[in-house]
Design a protein around this motif. Structure first.
Motif, mmCIF file in Angstrom:
data_model
loop_
_atom_site.group_PDB
_atom_site.id
_atom_site.type_symbol
_atom_site.label_atom_id
_atom_site.label_comp_id
_atom_site.label_asym_id
_atom_site.label_seq_id
_atom_site.Cartn_x
_atom_site.Cartn_y
_atom_site.Cartn_z
ATOM 1 N N LEU A 169 -3.792 -6.576 9.829
ATOM 2 C CA LEU A 169 -2.545 -5.938 9.409
ATOM 3 C C LEU A 169 -1.397 -6.470 10.252
ATOM 4 N N LEU A 217 -11.970 -2.905 7.704
ATOM 5 C CA LEU A 217 -11.020 -2.937 6.598
ATOM 6 C C LEU A 217 -10.047 -4.085 6.847
ATOM 7 N N ASP A 218 -10.171 -5.145 6.056
ATOM 8 C CA ASP A 218 -9.326 -6.332 6.203
ATOM 9 C C ASP A 218 -8.040 -6.123 5.403
ATOM 10 N N LEU A 219 -6.951 -5.949 6.112
ATOM 11 C CA LEU A 219 -5.655 -5.726 5.463
ATOM 12 C C LEU A 219 -4.745 -6.942 5.601
ATOM 13 N N VAL A 258 -2.098 -7.384 2.988
ATOM 14 C CA VAL A 258 -1.141 -6.285 2.814
ATOM 15 C C VAL A 258 0.166 -6.658 3.500
ATOM 16 N N SER A 277 -3.526 3.735 -1.756
ATOM 17 C CA SER A 277 -4.311 4.130 -0.586
ATOM 18 C C SER A 277 -5.304 5.228 -0.944
ATOM 19 N N VAL A 322 -9.539 -1.596 11.583
ATOM 20 C CA VAL A 322 -8.540 -2.247 10.740
ATOM 21 C C VAL A 322 -8.265 -3.626 11.317
ATOM 22 N N VAL A 339 2.977 -1.154 4.220
ATOM 23 C CA VAL A 339 2.345 0.152 4.036
ATOM 24 C C VAL A 339 3.450 1.188 4.170
ATOM 25 N N VAL A 362 0.860 -1.185 0.000
ATOM 26 C CA VAL A 362 0.000 0.000 0.000
ATOM 27 C C VAL A 362 0.892 1.230 0.000
#
Length: 113
Positions: free
Chosen positions: A109, A74-76, A79, A8, A106, A82, A3
């Protein structure tokens, strides 16, 4: 994935669209509930029967939902990283959504991201 500022920003724009639809949907539901309750009150005032009890309960539920907090998750989990500009953009986006009454949670992550 990775990201960064560009990704983003695109994600932020999409989340704001979804949040706006959520908020608008809640407002529409509240207007419908208010109309239902107003019609029921008018019918009762005229000595008639009020509307269906189930519909009346539905309308009250919708009115109470208007006061409920709105959340987006928000499923990160996919990722892997970042960068600083992506993180800053996320922060701005979360503040913009908070001003609309939407809290972003979030999930997934990695601390290494």
């Amino acid at each position: 994935g990775f990201v960064f500022f560009g990704s983003s920003t695109a994600l932020g724009g999409r989340l704001e669209q979804v949040a706006d639809k959520m908020v608008a949907g809640m407002a529409d539901s509240c207007r419908a509930a208010h109309a239902t309750l107003t019609a029921a009150a008018a019918a009762a005032a005229e000595g008639g029967q009020s509307s269906d009890a189930g519909q009346h309960t539905w309308a009250h539920t919708l009115l109470h939902m208007a006061d409920a907090p709105a959340f987006m998750v928000l499923d990160l989990s996919r990722v892997s990283h970042v960068d600083a500009t992506g993180a800053r953009t996320f922060g701005s986006m979360f503040n913009a959504l908070a001003s609309r009454g939407v809290t972003v949670l979030v999930a997934g992550l990695s601390p290494d991201a």
